[in-house]
Design an enzyme around this catalytic site. Structure first.
Site, PDB file in Angstrom:
ATOM      1  N   SER A 193       0.829  -1.207   0.000  1.00 11.69           N
ATOM      2  CA  SER A 193       0.000   0.000   0.000  1.00 11.69           C
ATOM      3  C   SER A 193       0.861   1.254   0.000  1.00 11.69           C
ATOM      4  O   SER A 193       1.957   1.270   0.553  1.00 11.69           O
ATOM      5  CB  SER A 193      -0.900   0.027   1.234  1.00 11.69           C
ATOM      6  OG  SER A 193      -1.643   1.225   1.239  1.00 11.69           O
ATOM      7  N   LYS A 207      -4.419  -6.920   3.439  1.00 12.04           N
ATOM      8  CA  LYS A 207      -4.488  -5.791   2.489  1.00 12.04           C
ATOM      9  C   LYS A 207      -5.940  -5.527   2.065  1.00 12.04           C
ATOM     10  O   LYS A 207      -6.354  -4.370   1.905  1.00 12.04           O
ATOM     11  CB  LYS A 207      -3.611  -6.058   1.262  1.00 12.04           C
ATOM     12  CG  LYS A 207      -3.665  -4.959   0.196  1.00 12.04           C
ATOM     13  CD  LYS A 207      -3.192  -3.623   0.750  1.00 12.04           C
ATOM     14  CE  LYS A 207      -3.109  -2.454  -0.175  1.00 12.04           C
ATOM     15  NZ  LYS A 207      -3.825  -2.312  -1.362  1.00 12.04           N
ATOM     16  N   HIS A 210      -7.472  -3.688   4.854  1.00 13.94           N
ATOM     17  CA  HIS A 210      -6.903  -2.330   4.793  1.00 13.94           C
ATOM     18  C   HIS A 210      -7.713  -1.493   3.801  1.00 13.94           C
ATOM     19  O   HIS A 210      -8.105  -0.355   4.081  1.00 13.94           O
ATOM     20  CB  HIS A 210      -5.429  -2.411   4.366  1.00 13.94           C
ATOM     21  CG  HIS A 210      -4.839  -1.110   3.902  1.00 13.94           C
ATOM     22  ND1 HIS A 210      -5.108  -0.553   2.665  1.00 13.94           N
ATOM     23  CD2 HIS A 210      -3.991  -0.236   4.505  1.00 13.94           C
ATOM     24  CE1 HIS A 210      -4.466   0.591   2.534  1.00 13.94           C
ATOM     25  NE2 HIS A 210      -3.783   0.807   3.640  1.00 13.94           N
ATOM     26  N   ASN A 211      -7.965  -2.049   2.643  1.00 13.97           N
ATOM     27  CA  ASN A 211      -8.706  -1.296   1.620  1.00 13.97           C
ATOM     28  C   ASN A 211     -10.152  -1.053   2.030  1.00 13.97           C
ATOM     29  O   ASN A 211     -10.719   0.000   1.725  1.00 13.97           O
ATOM     30  CB  ASN A 211      -8.649  -2.023   0.274  1.00 13.97           C
ATOM     31  CG  ASN A 211      -7.324  -1.791  -0.431  1.00 13.97           C
ATOM     32  OD1 ASN A 211      -6.316  -1.535   0.215  1.00 13.97           O
ATOM     33  ND2 ASN A 211      -7.316  -1.873  -1.740  1.00 13.97           N
ATOM     34  N   GLU A 259      -9.996   1.795   4.189  1.00  8.58           N
ATOM     35  CA  GLU A 259      -9.723   2.936   3.291  1.00  8.58           C
ATOM     36  C   GLU A 259     -11.035   3.450   2.670  1.00  8.58           C
ATOM     37  O   GLU A 259     -11.297   4.661   2.663  1.00  8.58           O
ATOM     38  CB  GLU A 259      -8.747   2.455   2.214  1.00  8.58           C
ATOM     39  CG  GLU A 259      -8.466   3.402   1.075  1.00  8.58           C
ATOM     40  CD  GLU A 259      -7.564   2.734   0.012  1.00  8.58           C
ATOM     41  OE1 GLU A 259      -6.469   2.249   0.377  1.00  8.58           O
ATOM     42  OE2 GLU A 259      -7.956   2.683  -1.174  1.00  8.58           O
TER      43      GLU A 259
HETATM   44  C1  6PG Z   1      -3.228   1.283  -1.610  1.00  9.43           C
HETATM   45  C2  6PG Z   1      -4.518   1.408  -2.383  1.00  9.43           C
HETATM   46  C3  6PG Z   1      -4.379   0.739  -3.721  1.00  9.43           C
HETATM   47  C4  6PG Z   1      -5.395   1.175  -4.738  1.00  9.43           C
HETATM   48  C5  6PG Z   1      -6.792   0.779  -4.366  1.00  9.43           C
HETATM   49  C6  6PG Z   1      -7.847   1.630  -5.024  1.00  9.43           C
HETATM   50  O1  6PG Z   1      -3.302   0.766  -0.507  1.00  9.43           O
HETATM   51  O2  6PG Z   1      -2.181   1.705  -2.107  1.00  9.43           O
HETATM   52  O3  6PG Z   1      -5.554   0.830  -1.672  1.00  9.43           O
HETATM   53  O4  6PG Z   1      -4.366  -0.629  -3.489  1.00  9.43           O
HETATM   54  O5  6PG Z   1      -5.296   2.521  -4.986  1.00  9.43           O
HETATM   55  O6  6PG Z   1      -6.957  -0.533  -4.820  1.00  9.43           O
HETATM   56  O7  6PG Z   1      -9.028   0.930  -4.930  1.00  9.43           O
HETATM   57  P1  6PG Z   1     -10.337   1.323  -5.664  1.00  9.43           P
HETATM   58  O8  6PG Z   1      -9.992   1.538  -7.123  1.00  9.43           O
HETATM   59  O9  6PG Z   1     -11.236   0.157  -5.474  1.00  9.43           O
HETATM   60  O10 6PG Z   1     -10.807   2.576  -5.014  1.00  9.43           O
END
Ligand code: 6PG
Length: 462
Positions: free
Chosen positions: A122, A176, A179-180, A183
């Site tokens: 990430s 991960k 984590h997302n 996010e």
């Molecule tokens: C990270 C982000 C990366 C990516 C996401 C965006 O941790 O660096 O999460 O993995 O930018 O996958 O996800 P979406 O396109 O689903 O918003």
């Protein structure tokens, strides 16, 4: 490195900067040429256009990472590599693969005598270049071979690298994914606060910049608040407006948020803020219907009837409260998944790895780190006294913001989901006794009693 998109290239250059000789593969000759020309002087970076050339250049056991889109491209890379590999070689998938795919690939490669690790990375493009947060999992035999490299390139917090082995099987990709999910939740919450301050209070972009700057300078310090602060200042180069005002309000998604919600449902873990964040991105895609509905139903009038500075403070507190709830839900999910999916995820290490480099890094992670230090088996952050103290201090303003938002008709689904979860979680008695009565009434599904053990059924109509 297999796949020289921005992430792959930047991570590889980062490795080279730390003294590791590296080889980058991509079918696109332009990309391999750019890789070599953007390398720091006196580093060893080679670009190749065939996997055979790449494999030949590597020391054994070979350590190969791919950063390609999740799904079929990962299987395609594996199939192309198979004839070139030797026993003991290590293949790493650094993308956002679904953990069930990773489990299948680990087994497939193991049977052939190769190591396969799913590693979450990430931090976006910049993070990859200067120090991402890295979430490796699986294959304990392979990890020591890549540990020095990963530790060298990872972000550092107080000198400690933001990387650790996070458990068995597909644990790296699982962590991960969650984590997302977090996010998604925090991004949804920030967007709701933006709506309240912008449409609700009438703050312009400069005032929004100032507000998020103040927040980022205080207890809301985090990467996502920091970039939000900066977004409001960015000028559009096609018009005289700020860029944020020219961006269509339809959110994209690659799927990791949805996967988090789907898996939480399977595990039976409630993560409603993350669910709601996924739903709101989906709803945003219905632009035409929303435009039509806006002509049928009145839009909110602009003024929230609270003095500006007072409301800004209330919104700040609400965001802080709901952000804690978002982490609590994601981490509670990991706690259960660790056991139910036999991953043995070390929770304190997860929080340590998230302290720097990743998209959800924030000063709150230090508080969570201490919480897991005290009790590595903590099932929910809400049970930790220091966190309870933080929430108690903000909960009235959380309610105030929701009351005003509802009253004026502003959608605050994420904030509401956070507060409702909190209110239900702290209820010793939920109204679920009535649901049990209804189930037994129409379907003889039975119920338990509060005064004696056993399973009961009643003929409700007699
Ligand atoms: C990270 C982000 C990366 C990516 C996401 C965006 O941790 O660096 O999460 O993995 O930018 O996958 O996800 P979406 O396109 O689903 O918003």
């Amino acid at each position: 490195m297999i796949g020289l998109g921005v992430m792959g290239r930047n991570l590889l250059l980062n490795m080279a900067d730390h003294g590791f000789p590296v080889v980058g593969f991509d079918l696109d000759a332009q990309k391999t040429a750019t890789l070599e020309s953007s390398a720091t002087p006196n580093t060893t970076v080679k670009g190749v256009n065939t996997l055979a050339d790449m494999v030949q250049l590597l020391e054994k056991p070979r350590k190969m990472m791919m950063l390609v889109p999740a799904g079929k491209p990962v299987d395609d890379v594996i199939n192309s590599l198979l004839p070139l590999l030797e026993k003991g070689d290590i293949v790493i998938d650094g993308g956002n693969s679904h953990y069930t795919d990773t489990l299948r690939r680990v087994k497939f490669m193991e049977e052939k005598g190769f190591h396969f690790m799913g590693v979450g990375i990430s931090g976006g493009e910049q993070g990859a270049r200067t120090g991402p947060s890295i979430m490796p999992g699986g294959d304990p035999e392979a990890y020591p071979h890549v540990q020095p490299l990963l530790e060298a390139v990872a972000a550092k917090v107080n000198g400690v690298p933001c990387v650790a082995h996070l458990g068995k099987g597909a644990a790296g990709h699982y962590v991960k994914m969650v984590h997302n999910g977090i996010e998604y939740a925090i991004m949804q919450l920030i967007s709701e606060t933006y709506d309240l301050l912008h449409r609700g209070l009438g703050l312009d972009n400069d005032e929004l910049h100032k507000t998020y700057k103040n927040w980022n300078d205080g207890e809301l310090q985090s990467f996502l608040v920091e970039i939000t602060r900066d977004i409001f200042l960015k000028k559009d180069d096609k018009t005289d407006n700020r860029l944020v005002d020219m961006i269509l309000d339809k959110a994209g998604a690659k799927g990791t948020g949805k996967w988090t919600s789907q898996d939480a449902m399977d595990l039976g873990v409630p993560i409603p803020v993350i669910d709601m964040a996924v739903c709101m991105r989906e709803l945003s895609a219905y632009k035409d219907e929303r435009t039509l509905a806006a002509t049928i139903y009145k839009t909110p009038s602009t003024d929230i009837p609270v003095p500006r500075e007072v409301f800004i403070q209330q919104v700040q507190d609400a965001l802080f409260f709901a952000t804690i709830i978002s982490y609590a839900q994601g981490l509670a999910m990991l706690h259960v998944a660790s056991k139910d999916l036999a991953m043995d995820i070390p929770m304190q290490e997860v929080v340590k790895v998230w302290r720097g480099g990743c998209i959800i890094r924030s000063s709150l992670l230090e508080v969570f780190f201490k919480a897991y230090e005290k009790n590595p088996r903590l099932s929910n952050l809400l049970l930790e006294p220091e966190i309870a103290h933080l929430l108690q201090g903000k909960k009235q303003n959380m309610r105030n913001v929701i009351i005003h938002a509802i009253h004026m008709g502003y959608p605050v689904a994420g904030l509401m989901a956070a507060l409702s979860y909190f209110d239900a979680y702290r209820s010793e008695r939920m109204p679920t006794n009535l649901i049990q009565a209804q189930r037994d009434y129409f379907g003889a599904h039975t119920y338990q009693r509060i005064d004696e053990p056993g399973i009961f059924h009643t003929e409700w109509n007699k």
